[in-house]
Design an enzyme around this catalytic site. Structure first.
Site, PDB file in Angstrom:
ATOM      1  CB  SER A  78      -1.217  -0.078   1.180  1.00  0.00           C
ATOM      2  OG  SER A  78      -2.019   0.863   0.992  1.00  0.00           O
ATOM      3  CG  ASP A 134      -4.769  -3.096  -5.114  1.00  0.00           C
ATOM      4  OD1 ASP A 134      -5.615  -2.191  -4.517  1.00  0.00           O
ATOM      5  OD2 ASP A 134      -3.545  -3.324  -4.895  1.00  0.00           O
ATOM      6  CG  HIS A 150      -5.007  -2.642  -1.087  1.00  0.00           C
ATOM      7  ND1 HIS A 150      -4.007  -2.264  -1.972  1.00  0.00           N
ATOM      8  CD2 HIS A 150      -4.620  -2.162   0.140  1.00  0.00           C
ATOM      9  CE1 HIS A 150      -3.158  -1.371  -1.276  1.00  0.00           C
ATOM     10  NE2 HIS A 150      -3.554  -1.414   0.034  1.00  0.00           N
TER      11      HIS A 150
END
Length: 593
Positions: free
Chosen positions: A127, A186, A316
Site C-alpha cells: 500500500s 486492486d 489489495h
C-alpha cells in the site's frame, strides 16, 4: 517454446519476493515503528527494509488536488529533466513520511552497515508503504549507487511521482531496480489518478476497511471504485491521444480546464491476473493504459459493478496469499519490452509468440481499444529509438563542422585571436566559420526541440558520447555566438547575453556535463567573452575593478581546465585591451588626485 517462473524471468529469487511481501504486510501490523528490517539468509544474503503504510487519509493527500510538490534536489539530485531544467514532482505527504524515516539515525546506520557487509539492500512495502519504499530506493541510489545495487519490491503501491521521475530513473539506468506487483482489480495503484476532492468522503471509510480487515467491504466501495476508474479513464485517454500524436485542438482545450493527475508509473509492473497468471510490463505508457483498462468490466450490470468494487478492495489485502500460491507457476508473459537491458530476461520470453501475448491480454480483460493503445505505446518507444538513430547519424556532420572551426581557431591565434577575428569578420575564413556555426546551431536546436517534445528515449541525456560532444560544441562555438550577439548589438534590444540572449542548446549541454560530472552550476568558460563585453560596456562604473580582477582569476583556471585557449591573452584581444584601459583609467585618476 519453454516457460519460466517469475523468479527465473527477472533473476529474483521467488523466496525473496515471498519474504519481502510477508515483511511488507507485517509492517502494517507494527504502525508504531517506521520500518522493519531483517537479514535474509540464502545463497546470497539480503537485508530487507519494509515500510508501514497508513490508513489515515491525511497520510495520502495534502495541499492541492493531487497533493504533489516539487522534490528536494538536494536529497534527490537526479530527479529532473537535466537539459530543460524541469524538476520532478512527487506526492508531498509520501515525501514527508520518507524524510521522517530518513531523520531516524538508526535507519541510516543499518543501511550503511548492510552496504559495508556487501549485502543486497531490498526496500519493500505494501500500500502506501510501497511509496515510501520507492523513495527510499531512489535515495539509496543517489547515496550508494557506485557501491551497491538495491532492489525495490512493492505490493499494491499507489503512484508516487510524475513522468519526470520515471524519465530520470530510465536515464540513470535505475528503472530496472523497481518492481511493482499489482492485482488486476486492486484500486489503490489507481487512487493517485484521482483528485482528493472527488473521493474525500469515501477514502477514509475505505482505509478503515483496510485497517480493520473487515469481512464486508464498506457500502461506499462501488461509488469509490467508479469515481477512481472514471478519473483513470480521463488520464489514460488523454495520454493515449498524446501517444498517437493527436493534433486535435479540443484535446488541449479540454486539458486546460479539466485538471488531470500528474502521477505516472515507474519501473517494472507485474500484473497478477487473478487466474494464476502474471504479466510483466516495463513500458510506462503501456503500464498506464493497463492500469485503466484492466479495471474495466465486460458488462455494465449493477451487480457486476458491486462485485468488482468489492474485489478491488479485497485484492489489495491478498498479495501474500496470491504470490505464495502462484509465484512458482511457469505462466509468465513479458509484454512490450523495448529496453532489454532493464531486466535480465531469458530469450524465450523476450521473443514470446503472438498467441501467448493475446492470452495475456485476455487474462487482463483488455478490449480492442486497450490493445490499440498498447500497440501505440510500443510504437512510440520504437519511434523514439529511430529518432535517436537519426540524431546519432548526425554525429559525423557535427564532428566535421567542429573540426573546421578548430582549424579556424588555430589560424586566428596568429592574428588577433579567435573571438576578435570572428567578431570583426573581415576575411573570407570568418564567413566560412559563420556557415559552420549556423549549420551546427540547426542540428543542436533540432535535438533540443525533440527533447522538449519527448521524442527521444529517456536515456538520451545520460549518454556519454552526447555529453562529451555537447561539451566540445559549447566550448568551440559559444564564443562565436557571443561575438555575433554583440557585433549586431543584440544586447541593446534583448539585454546582456547571459540574461535572455543565451540559447537553450548551450544551457542544455552545460547541464548535461554538470550532472554527469557532479559539478556546481556556474558560468562556464564558454561564456567568458559575454562577461568581457559587459565589463567593456560598464568600464568606469562602480565595482568594475573588482569584477575584472575576479574574471582574471577565473581565466587562469579556465585555461588550465581547457575551457579557454591561450589566445584570450593575446596583446590585442578585447580582454587584454579591457585590462589596459582599466589600468590607464586608474592611473589617470591616481595622478589627478
Amino acid at each position: 517454446m519453454g516457460t519460466v517462473t517469475l523468479g527465473e524471468n527477472m533473476e529474483i529469487k521467488e523466496e525473496l519476493i515471498k519474504k519481502s511481501c510477508s515483511m511488507a504486510m507485517k509492517a502494517h501490523k507494527s504502525p508504531e515503528r517506521q520500518y522493519l528490517s531483517k537479514k535474509i539468509k540464502s545463497s546470497s544474503s539480503e537485508v530487507v527494509f519494509s515500510f508501514a503504510g497508513s490508513w489515515s487519509a491525511n497520510d495520502w493527500f495534502a495541499g492541492n488536488s493531487f497533493g504533489e510538490t516539487t522534490v528536494d534536489l538536494q536529497l534527490f539530485p537526479s530527479l529532473k529533466y537535466i537539459g530543460l531544467g524541469v524538476t520532478a514532482t512527487a506526492n508531498e505527504v509520501f515525501l514527508k513520511r520518507f524524510k521522517s524515516v530518513l531523520g531516524n539515525p538508526q535507519f541510516k546506520i543499518e543501511v550503511r552497515k548492510a552496504v559495508a557487509d556487501r549485502r543486497q539492500v531490498v526496500f519493500t512495502g505494501h500500500s502506501s508503504g510501497g511509496a515510501i519504499a520507492i523513495l527510499a530506493t531512489v535515495w539509496f541510489l543517489e547515496e550508494y549507487n557506485k557501491q551497491s545495487s538495491p532492489l525495490c519490491l512493492t505490493f499494491g503501491s499507489p503512484l508516487v511521482g510524475d513522468r519526470i521521475i520515471n524519465l530520470a530513473l530510465r536515464r540513470e539506468n535505475w528503472s530496472r531496480y523497481f518492481v511493482n506487483f499489482v492485482m488486476r482489480y486492486d484500486i489503490v495503484p489507481r487512487i493517485s489518478l484521482c483528485p482528493l476532492s472527488s473521493i474525500e468522503q469515501q477514502l477514509q471509510q475505505v482505509l478503515d476497511y483496510f485497517d480493520q480487515n473487515a469481512q464486508q467491504p464498506p457500502h461506499e466501495a462501488p461509488a469509490f471504485y467508479e469515481i477512481v476508474v472514471k478519473n483513470a479513464s480521463s488520464v489514460a485517454n488523454y495520454a493515449a491521444c498524446k501517444i498517437m500524436g493527436s493534433t486535435n485542438p479540443l484535446l488541449e482545450t479540454v486539458s486546460s480546464f479539466i485538471e488531470l493527475s500528474p502521477y505516472r508509473p515507474l519501473g517494472t509492473y507485474v500484473f497478477c491476473t487473478g487466474n494464476g497468471k502474471l504479466v510483466v510490463i516495463s513500458n510506462p505508457d503501456a503500464v498506464l493504459q493497463v492500469l485503466f483498462y484492466s479495471s474495466q468490466l465486460s458488462t455494465q450490470e449493477e451487480e457486476a459493478k458491486v462485485t468488482v468494487a468489492q474485489t478491488s478492495l479485497r485484492d489489495h489485502l491478498n498479495y501474500g496469499n496470491y504470490l505464495q500460491e502462484h509465484l512458482k507457476m511457469p505462466i509468465v508473459t513479458c509484454l512490450y519490452h523495448p529496453h532489454p537491458e532493464a531486466l535480465s530476461l531469458s530469450s524465450n520470453v523476450a521473443n514470446v509468440d503472438r498467441g501467448k501475448v493475446d492470452m495475456a491480454l485476455n487474462d487482463l480483460g483488455l478490449s480492442e481499444r486497450a490493445r490499440l493503445c498498447l500497440r501505440a505505446a510500443e510504437a512510440l518507444e520504437k519511434q523514439k529509438l529511430r529518432n535517436q538513430a537519426t540524431i546519432d547519424g548526425k554525429q559525423e556532420d557535427i564532428d566535421k563542422c567542429l573540426g573546421k572551426l578548430e582549424a579556424y581557431k588555430i589560424k586566428c591565434v596568429h592574428k588577433v585571436g579567435y573571438y576578435d577575428a570572428f567578431k570583426s569578420s573581415d576575411e573570407k575564413a570568418d564567413f566560412h566559420a559563420n556557415v559552420e556555426r549556423l549549420e551546427l546551431a540547426g542540428i543542436w536546436d533540432e535535438i533540443i526541440e525533440m527533447l522538449k517534445r519527448y521524442e527521444l528515449p529517456d536515456e538520451f541525456e545520460g549518454r556519454k558520447v552526447w555529453i562529451d560532444l555537447g561539451t566540445r560544441y559549447r566550448r568551440i562555438v559559444e564564443p562565436l555566438d557571443i561575438a555575433n550577439y554583440y557585433r549586431h548589438l543584440k544586447n541593446e534590444d534583448t539585454g546582456p547575453y547571459l540574461g535572455k540572449g543565451r540559447p537553450s542548446r548551450y544551457k542544455c549541454t552545460q547541464k548535461w556535463r554538470e550532472h554527469a560530472e557532479q559539478l556546481p552550476n556556474e558560468v562556464p568558460g564558454s561564456c567568458f567573452w559575454a562577461e568581457v563585453e559587459e565589463l567593456c560596456i560598464k568600464t568606469g562604473c562602480q565595482g568594475t575593478k573588482e569584477n575584472i580582477l575576479h574574471l582574471k582569476t577565473k581565466v587562469d583556471k579556465w585555461i588550465q581546465d581547457g575551457e579557454l585557449g591561450n589566445d584570450v591573452l593575446l596583446e590585442n584581444s578585447t580582454f587584454m585591451k579591457l585590462q589596459k584601459q582599466h589600468f590607464l583609467t586608474n592611473l589617470s585618476q591616481d595622478l589627478a588626485f
